[in-house]
Design a protein around this motif. Structure first.
Motif, PDB file in Angstrom:
ATOM      1  N   THR A  19     133.634  29.654  63.541  1.00 58.88           N
ATOM      2  CA  THR A  19     134.418  29.228  64.705  1.00 58.88           C
ATOM      3  C   THR A  19     134.333  30.210  65.858  1.00 58.88           C
ATOM      4  OG1 THR A  19     136.447  30.225  63.834  1.00 58.88           O
ATOM      5  CG2 THR A  19     136.041  27.920  63.292  1.00 58.88           C
ATOM      6  N   SER A  20     134.242  31.511  65.544  1.00 54.82           N
ATOM      7  CA  SER A  20     134.214  32.514  66.614  1.00 54.82           C
ATOM      8  C   SER A  20     132.857  33.186  66.763  1.00 54.82           C
ATOM      9  CB  SER A  20     135.268  33.589  66.351  1.00 54.82           C
ATOM     10  OG  SER A  20     134.907  34.335  65.197  1.00 54.82           O
ATOM     11  N   GLY A  21     131.992  33.026  65.757  1.00 59.68           N
ATOM     12  CA  GLY A  21     130.687  33.669  65.805  1.00 59.68           C
ATOM     13  C   GLY A  21     130.707  35.125  65.390  1.00 59.68           C
ATOM     14  N   GLU A  22     131.838  35.598  64.915  1.00 57.96           N
ATOM     15  CA  GLU A  22     131.953  37.000  64.514  1.00 57.96           C
ATOM     16  C   GLU A  22     131.442  37.221  63.089  1.00 57.96           C
ATOM     17  OE1 GLU A  22     135.801  38.779  66.679  1.00 57.96           O
ATOM     18  OE2 GLU A  22     136.211  37.341  65.082  1.00 57.96           O
ATOM     19  N   HIS A  23     130.918  38.405  62.854  1.00 55.82           N
ATOM     20  CA  HIS A  23     130.617  38.854  61.496  1.00 55.82           C
ATOM     21  C   HIS A  23     131.870  39.593  61.031  1.00 55.82           C
ATOM     22  CE1 HIS A  23     127.738  41.274  58.692  1.00 55.82           C
ATOM     23  NE2 HIS A  23     128.762  40.766  58.056  1.00 55.82           N
ATOM     24  N   VAL A  24     132.480  39.120  59.936  1.00 57.96           N
ATOM     25  CA  VAL A  24     133.761  39.653  59.481  1.00 57.96           C
ATOM     26  C   VAL A  24     133.628  40.200  58.066  1.00 57.96           C
ATOM     27  CG1 VAL A  24     136.185  39.112  59.025  1.00 57.96           C
ATOM     28  CG2 VAL A  24     134.982  37.948  60.889  1.00 57.96           C
ATOM     29  N   ILE A  25     134.238  41.348  57.844  1.00 60.38           N
ATOM     30  CA  ILE A  25     134.305  41.943  56.512  1.00 60.38           C
ATOM     31  C   ILE A  25     135.780  42.191  56.213  1.00 60.38           C
ATOM     32  CG2 ILE A  25     133.594  43.838  55.029  1.00 60.38           C
ATOM     33  CD1 ILE A  25     131.161  44.148  56.936  1.00 60.38           C
ATOM     34  N   GLU A  26     136.285  41.513  55.183  1.00 58.97           N
ATOM     35  CA  GLU A  26     137.685  41.652  54.787  1.00 58.97           C
ATOM     36  C   GLU A  26     137.791  42.560  53.574  1.00 58.97           C
ATOM     37  OE1 GLU A  26     139.511  37.883  53.981  1.00 58.97           O
ATOM     38  OE2 GLU A  26     139.670  37.401  56.108  1.00 58.97           O
ATOM     39  N   PHE A  27     138.884  43.304  53.521  1.00 57.90           N
ATOM     40  CA  PHE A  27     139.174  44.192  52.396  1.00 57.90           C
ATOM     41  C   PHE A  27     140.505  43.755  51.791  1.00 57.90           C
ATOM     42  CE2 PHE A  27     136.276  46.295  55.147  1.00 57.90           C
ATOM     43  CZ  PHE A  27     135.443  47.011  54.312  1.00 57.90           C
ATOM     44  N   ARG A  28     140.435  43.286  50.550  1.00 56.43           N
ATOM     45  CA  ARG A  28     141.621  42.793  49.850  1.00 56.43           C
ATOM     46  C   ARG A  28     141.925  43.675  48.656  1.00 56.43           C
ATOM     47  NH1 ARG A  28     140.808  36.217  49.769  1.00 56.43           N
ATOM     48  NH2 ARG A  28     140.499  36.014  52.008  1.00 56.43           N
ATOM     49  N   ASP A  29     143.168  44.050  48.521  1.00 58.28           N
ATOM     50  CA  ASP A  29     143.635  44.843  47.388  1.00 58.28           C
ATOM     51  C   ASP A  29     144.401  43.918  46.452  1.00 58.28           C
ATOM     52  OD1 ASP A  29     144.750  46.578  45.577  1.00 58.28           O
ATOM     53  OD2 ASP A  29     145.669  47.882  47.075  1.00 58.28           O
ATOM     54  N   PRO A  30     143.810  43.526  45.313  1.00 59.94           N
ATOM     55  CA  PRO A  30     144.487  42.615  44.394  1.00 59.94           C
ATOM     56  C   PRO A  30     145.835  43.138  43.898  1.00 59.94           C
ATOM     57  CG  PRO A  30     142.173  42.821  43.816  1.00 59.94           C
ATOM     58  CD  PRO A  30     142.471  43.854  44.866  1.00 59.94           C
ATOM     59  N   ALA A  31     146.029  44.443  43.916  1.00 61.08           N
ATOM     60  CA  ALA A  31     147.325  45.001  43.502  1.00 61.08           C
ATOM     61  C   ALA A  31     148.409  44.662  44.516  1.00 61.08           C
ATOM     62  CB  ALA A  31     147.218  46.513  43.334  1.00 61.08           C
ATOM     63  N   TRP A  32     148.033  44.404  45.755  1.00 55.94           N
ATOM     64  CA  TRP A  32     149.001  44.034  46.787  1.00 55.94           C
ATOM     65  C   TRP A  32     149.082  42.511  46.907  1.00 55.94           C
ATOM     66  CZ3 TRP A  32     147.905  42.103  51.948  1.00 55.94           C
ATOM     67  CH2 TRP A  32     149.071  41.901  52.697  1.00 55.94           C
ATOM     68  N   SER A  33     147.946  41.867  47.193  1.00 53.66           N
ATOM     69  CA  SER A  33     147.900  40.410  47.332  1.00 53.66           C
ATOM     70  C   SER A  33     146.456  39.968  47.185  1.00 53.66           C
ATOM     71  CB  SER A  33     148.431  39.979  48.694  1.00 53.66           C
ATOM     72  OG  SER A  33     148.214  38.592  48.883  1.00 53.66           O
ATOM     73  N   SER A  34     146.200  39.071  46.257  1.00 51.90           N
ATOM     74  CA  SER A  34     144.821  38.633  46.043  1.00 51.90           C
ATOM     75  C   SER A  34     144.349  37.641  47.099  1.00 51.90           C
ATOM     76  CB  SER A  34     144.677  38.014  44.657  1.00 51.90           C
ATOM     77  OG  SER A  34     145.516  36.880  44.550  1.00 51.90           O
TER      78      SER A  34
END
Length: 80
Positions: A19-34
């Motif tokens: 939708t925005s054309g951005e390259h996105v890298i997300e960092f998720r901590d399963p101990a906080w919220s999966s």
């Protein structure tokens, strides 16, 4: 894919936002919220790493600087 930060496995999700054309890298901590990213780093379409933006999930609260620095390094490796 998972990476280890201070002994914790962090899920790293790398995608292109159609939708925005951005390259996105997300960092998720399963101990906080999966289901929610702690932070996301994005590079706008047609721009370089120097134009990257860090977004912190407002529901997360404070994020240690050491985590942000680590995530920036991981994201930079993945964008080159």
């Amino acid at each position: 894919m998972r990476e280890v930060f201070n002994g914790s496995e962090i899920e790293v999700i790398d995608f292109d936002d159609v939708t925005s054309g951005e390259h996105v890298i997300e960092f998720r901590d399963p101990a906080w919220s999966s289901n929610e990213a702690v932070i996301a780093i994005s590079v706008p379409d047609g721009r370089s790493w120097r134009d990257a933006i860090v977004s912190v999930n407002p529901h997360r609260g404070d994020v240690p600087v050491s985590f942000v620095i680590w995530a920036i390094g991981v994201a930079e490796e993945r964008t080159h």
